[in-house]
Design a protein around this motif. Structure first.
Motif, PDB file in Angstrom:
ATOM      1  N   ILE A  59       0.823  -1.314   0.048  1.00 48.09           N
ATOM      2  CA  ILE A  59       0.051   0.003   0.011  1.00 48.09           C
ATOM      3  C   ILE A  59       0.922   1.202  -0.033  1.00 48.09           C
ATOM      4  N   LEU A  60       0.882   1.907  -1.113  1.00 47.08           N
ATOM      5  CA  LEU A  60       1.891   3.182  -1.411  1.00 47.08           C
ATOM      6  C   LEU A  60       1.150   4.159  -1.533  1.00 47.08           C
ATOM      7  N   THR A  61       1.618   5.428  -1.015  1.00 46.19           N
ATOM      8  CA  THR A  61       1.145   6.746  -0.923  1.00 46.19           C
ATOM      9  C   THR A  61       2.510   7.274  -1.927  1.00 46.19           C
ATOM     10  N   THR A  62       2.048   8.327  -3.002  1.00 46.36           N
ATOM     11  CA  THR A  62       2.979   8.638  -3.730  1.00 46.36           C
ATOM     12  C   THR A  62       2.272  10.013  -4.422  1.00 46.36           C
ATOM     13  N   HIS A  63       3.366  11.085  -5.149  1.00 45.66           N
ATOM     14  CA  HIS A  63       2.717  11.713  -5.987  1.00 45.66           C
ATOM     15  C   HIS A  63       3.416  11.665  -7.244  1.00 45.66           C
ATOM     16  N   PHE A  64       4.413  10.679  -7.451  1.00 44.66           N
ATOM     17  CA  PHE A  64       4.994  10.342  -8.804  1.00 44.66           C
ATOM     18  C   PHE A  64       3.974   9.663  -9.482  1.00 44.66           C
ATOM     19  N   MET A  65       3.418  10.072 -10.262  1.00 42.16           N
ATOM     20  CA  MET A  65       2.290   9.389 -11.250  1.00 42.16           C
ATOM     21  C   MET A  65       2.738   8.128 -11.967  1.00 42.16           C
ATOM     22  N   GLU A  66       4.131   8.449 -12.529  1.00 42.16           N
ATOM     23  CA  GLU A  66       4.888   7.330 -13.210  1.00 42.16           C
ATOM     24  C   GLU A  66       4.997   6.128 -12.293  1.00 42.16           C
ATOM     25  N   GLU A  67       5.275   6.350 -10.778  1.00 49.12           N
ATOM     26  CA  GLU A  67       5.439   5.461  -9.813  1.00 49.12           C
ATOM     27  C   GLU A  67       4.296   4.616  -9.701  1.00 49.12           C
ATOM     28  N   ALA A  68       2.919   5.520  -9.806  1.00 42.41           N
ATOM     29  CA  ALA A  68       1.635   4.801  -9.424  1.00 42.41           C
ATOM     30  C   ALA A  68       1.530   3.932 -10.793  1.00 42.41           C
ATOM     31  N   GLU A  69       1.687   4.370 -12.026  1.00 45.28           N
ATOM     32  CA  GLU A  69       1.141   3.836 -13.354  1.00 45.28           C
ATOM     33  C   GLU A  69       2.048   2.464 -13.317  1.00 45.28           C
ATOM     34  N   ARG A  70       3.391   2.403 -12.978  1.00 45.47           N
ATOM     35  CA  ARG A  70       4.236   1.407 -13.250  1.00 45.47           C
ATOM     36  C   ARG A  70       3.813   0.374 -12.175  1.00 45.47           C
ATOM     37  N   LEU A  71       3.623   0.612 -10.988  1.00 43.94           N
ATOM     38  CA  LEU A  71       3.494  -0.232  -9.715  1.00 43.94           C
ATOM     39  C   LEU A  71       1.966  -0.704  -9.442  1.00 43.94           C
ATOM     40  N   CYS A  72       1.098   0.086  -9.612  1.00 46.33           N
ATOM     41  CA  CYS A  72      -0.034  -0.177  -8.785  1.00 46.33           C
ATOM     42  C   CYS A  72      -1.185  -0.851  -9.941  1.00 46.33           C
ATOM     43  N   GLU A  73      -1.853  -1.709  -9.414  1.00 44.51           N
ATOM     44  CA  GLU A  73      -2.962  -2.454 -10.001  1.00 44.51           C
ATOM     45  C   GLU A  73      -4.130  -1.741  -9.833  1.00 44.51           C
ATOM     46  N   ARG A  74      -4.087  -1.137  -8.417  1.00 49.26           N
ATOM     47  CA  ARG A  74      -5.251  -0.419  -8.345  1.00 49.26           C
ATOM     48  C   ARG A  74      -4.937   0.720  -7.411  1.00 49.26           C
ATOM     49  N   LEU A  75      -5.766   1.989  -7.799  1.00 52.41           N
ATOM     50  CA  LEU A  75      -5.277   3.355  -6.711  1.00 52.41           C
ATOM     51  C   LEU A  75      -6.434   3.986  -6.607  1.00 52.41           C
ATOM     52  N   ILE A  76      -6.252   4.710  -5.518  1.00 59.73           N
ATOM     53  CA  ILE A  76      -7.586   5.989  -5.225  1.00 59.73           C
ATOM     54  C   ILE A  76      -6.701   7.214  -5.346  1.00 59.73           C
ATOM     55  N   VAL A  77      -7.393   8.060  -6.122  1.00 61.86           N
ATOM     56  CA  VAL A  77      -7.255   9.729  -5.785  1.00 61.86           C
ATOM     57  C   VAL A  77      -7.676  10.331  -4.715  1.00 61.86           C
ATOM     58  N   LEU A  78      -7.090  10.883  -3.693  1.00 59.06           N
ATOM     59  CA  LEU A  78      -7.787  11.506  -2.581  1.00 59.06           C
ATOM     60  C   LEU A  78      -7.536  13.018  -2.780  1.00 59.06           C
ATOM     61  N   ASP A  79      -8.698  13.836  -2.617  1.00 57.97           N
ATOM     62  CA  ASP A  79      -8.565  15.048  -2.706  1.00 57.97           C
ATOM     63  C   ASP A  79      -9.262  15.791  -1.606  1.00 57.97           C
ATOM     64  N   HIS A  80      -8.901  16.634  -0.779  1.00 59.11           N
ATOM     65  CA  HIS A  80      -9.800  17.109   0.458  1.00 59.11           C
ATOM     66  C   HIS A  80     -10.447  16.227   0.989  1.00 59.11           C
ATOM     67  N   GLY A  81      -9.802  15.249   1.222  1.00 54.69           N
ATOM     68  CA  GLY A  81     -10.090  14.115   2.223  1.00 54.69           C
ATOM     69  C   GLY A  81     -11.224  13.112   1.839  1.00 54.69           C
ATOM     70  N   GLN A  82     -11.397  13.074   0.289  1.00 51.74           N
ATOM     71  CA  GLN A  82     -12.591  12.488  -0.344  1.00 51.74           C
ATOM     72  C   GLN A  82     -11.835  11.629  -1.621  1.00 51.74           C
ATOM     73  N   ILE A  83     -12.398  10.618  -1.744  1.00 52.91           N
ATOM     74  CA  ILE A  83     -11.989   9.761  -3.017  1.00 52.91           C
ATOM     75  C   ILE A  83     -12.571  10.433  -4.329  1.00 52.91           C
ATOM     76  N   VAL A  84     -11.646  10.719  -5.075  1.00 53.12           N
ATOM     77  CA  VAL A  84     -12.140  11.578  -6.379  1.00 53.12           C
ATOM     78  C   VAL A  84     -12.365  10.577  -7.682  1.00 53.12           C
ATOM     79  N   ALA A  85     -11.270   9.584  -7.390  1.00 55.39           N
ATOM     80  CA  ALA A  85     -11.357   8.426  -8.475  1.00 55.39           C
ATOM     81  C   ALA A  85     -10.821   7.144  -8.037  1.00 55.39           C
ATOM     82  N   GLU A  86     -11.181   6.097  -8.347  1.00 54.03           N
ATOM     83  CA  GLU A  86     -10.764   4.765  -8.079  1.00 54.03           C
ATOM     84  C   GLU A  86     -10.588   3.887  -9.096  1.00 54.03           C
TER      85      GLU A  86
END
Lengths: 306, 267
Positions: free
Chosen positions: A192-219
């Motif tokens: 379970i990783l947090t990152t703001h390198f999008m390349e990192e997330a794109e390469r590693l994560c099968e699934r992700l959530i995007v948080l903004d202002h304490g809410q999930i804006v995409a999953e």
């Protein structure tokens, strides 16, 4: 023990500090063996979410199950099967590489003979075999990061939390960490990783959530998110009067974004923009496929977060 | 969310009455072992220089105090004061470094250990430093023939207990400190005045009654009143009272330290 298919299950999580809501009712579940990303701009609630998951902060509301243990009530038991790579290295500067691993393993109640057997493997994994007796202060940033990763593995955890694992590393060091993280997923561990390198997330994560202002804006899966959330092609235009030029040709594509002196055309079909560009000598352009960063910016906006 | 027996609802706790403190203590011990010589030198040389300097220098000008040489009088005070100093420095500066600068506590808090374990480890460790300091001074003064063995051996557990009391108070101050500079208040407003009115350098019986009353509430006075007779080969009076005060201070201050540190780090 419940929910054998989920390493982490969160529902209705809320947390506020001094009346300011930091997490406003989020829920998600991480399947066992997945690499799961938590993305978001600074202050989106990523670190608070991690702290809640580890039982370091009691949530105001919500349920957390980590490795089948209810958090925070049963956090100590849950943490026995969890490894953590924190955002900032907190290795023991007075100790050698070896001592760092040995001392840390005691916090898990592991015995010295067992660790003597396991430490060479951990050092090998971290590429630190010849640094065994080096003091932490003598290590480079990348080596410290790898030692922190090895330290998070002393208890052979099922679940690994990584808070911005490659921030501040050079590309070589970053690629090495990515390679090791992929190996861990291949071994069946949940990441379970947090990152703001999008390349990192794109390469590693099968699934992700995007948080903004304490809410999930995409999953979702990063590639599916790119396909579903955004036009597939991007033409970036910069140079003299690029912004004015682009604004006059807004109709040539699905979406136009302006950031500073650069215009971004988001297109399903790039033909019209390309034709228009052919007549312009003074403009520079970059034609590329849309990526996760475009999705991220579309969802969370371009303004700075401090 | 179920309430936990001790402390904030839902946050796991263990602390004084589990063994979770041991690996934390051992971590600090390993660091100390690497720097043991300068550390021991500081714990030993400083009080000895004061003791010999004041004891012989000032002592030659003074009449006998409470029936003994000034040197004999001062030894007990110096042992207790150095025990207090050792625990205080460890639980203020060193613990604060591990909490804030090095983030050592943060690293431990994501293992199965709890914050209570971390604090209990720091408490035991700071008390151990007191013990080491008191023990090494006792060794030297015994070698100089300035203590009456074997009764003086009872000083060791008292030193340990004194270390616990001041370590616990120190952890409270550590939990409240925004930065290292904050500790100056504690030294100037609490430690130094206490040194003056607790019978370390001179008897307190001759002080104005109001000051004498204040002093009788201070943990340092109780430690001195136990240690001084023991070094002179006598059995202390009111042993239960003095031990109870030191124990009470330890338990109450540690509870407060746990509460404040949880509020600071686990909110």
């Amino acid at each position: 023990m419940a929910s054998l298919n989920s390493a982490l299950e969160i529902s209705g999580l809320r947390k506020s500090y001094g009346g300011r809501s930091v997490i406003s009712g989020i829920g998600f579940s991480v399947p066992v063996g997945a690499c799961f990303g938590i993305l978001g701009p600074n202050g989106a609630g990523k670190t608070t979410t991690l702290r809640c998951c580890l039982g370091l902060t009691p949530p105001d509301e919500g349920k957390i199950l980590l490795g089948g243990h209810s958090i925070p009530d049963d956090a100590c038991a849950a943490r026995a099967r969890v490894g953590v790579v924190p955002q900032f290295d907190n290795l023991d500067p007075d100790f050698t590489v070896n001592e760092n691993l040995l001392v840390y393993s005691r916090y898990f109640g592991l015995k010295k003979p067992e660790m003597r057997r396991r430490i060479p493997g951990l050092l090998d994994f971290a590429g630190l075999t010849d640094k065994e007796n080096a003091r932490v202060e003598a290590l480079s940033g990348g080596m410290k990061r790898r030692l922190t990763l090895a330290r998070a593995l002393v208890n052979d955890p099922d679940i690994l939390f990584l808070d911005e694992p490659t921030t501040g590393l050079d590309p070589q060091a970053r690629h090495l960490i990515w390679d090791r993280l992929k190996q861990l997923v291949a071994q069946g561990k949940t990441l379970i990783l947090t990152t703001h390198f999008m390349e990192e997330a794109e390469r590693l994560c099968e699934r992700l959530i995007v948080l903004d202002h304490g809410q999930i804006v995409a999953e979702g899966n990063p590639h599916e998110l790119i396909a579903s959330q955004i036009e597939p092609n991007v033409i970036e235009i910069f140079g003299e009067n690029a912004v004015a030029w682009a604004k006059a040709r807004r109709a040539l594509c699905q979406r136009l974004e302006i950031a500073g002196e650069t215009a971004y055309f988001y297109c399903n079909d790039t033909t019209l923009v390309c034709e228009a560009l052919d007549k312009e000598r003074a403009l520079h352009s970059l034609h590329r496929a849309a990526n996760l960063e475009d999705v991220f910016i579309k969802l969370t906006g371009r303004e700075l977060r401090d | 969310m179920s309430a936990h027996p001790s402390g904030k609802p839902g946050l796991p706790s263990a602390g004084l009455f589990s063994f979770g403190w041991i690996p934390v203590w051992r971590r600090n011990f390993l660091v100390w072992r690497k720097l043991a010589f300068p550390s021991l030198l500081g714990n030993l040389a400083d009080p000895l220089i004061y003791m010999l300097g004041l004891g012989y220098g000032l002592g030659r000008m003074l009449p006998r105090i409470s029936g003994v040489d000034y040197m004999q009088f001062l030894i007990a005070g110096m042992i207790v004061a150095s025990a207090m100093n050792a625990a205080t420095f460890e639980s203020l500066y060193s613990a604060f470094s591990r909490m804030r600068t090095q983030k050592t506590w943060d690293a431990i808090l994501v293992t199965p250990l709890s914050l209570d374990d971390v604090l209990a480890g720091e408490l035991f460790w700071a008390a151990s430093k007191s013990f080491l300091s008191g023990f090494s001074i006792l060794l030297v003064i015994s070698a100089l023939g300035l203590s009456s063995l074997p009764l003086a051996l009872w000083v060791l557990p008292i030193i340990f207990l004194t270390g616990f009391a001041f370590a616990a108070i120190g952890l409270v101050v550590c939990a409240l400190a925004p930065s290292y500079d904050f500790f100056m208040y504690y030294f100037t407003l609490f430690i130094t005045p206490m040194l003056m009115i607790s019978g370390i350098f001179f008897p307190v019986e001759n002080l104005p009654h109001s000051i004498y009353l204040v002093a009788s509430w201070l943990p340092l006075s109780h430690a001195v009143r136990l240690v001084r007779p023991l070094l002179l080969g006598e059995c202390p009076q009111d042993i239960v009272l003095h031990v109870a005060v030191l124990l009470g201070v330890t338990i109450v201050a540690f509870r407060v330290a746990v509460f404040l540190t949880r509020r600071r780090l686990l909110n």
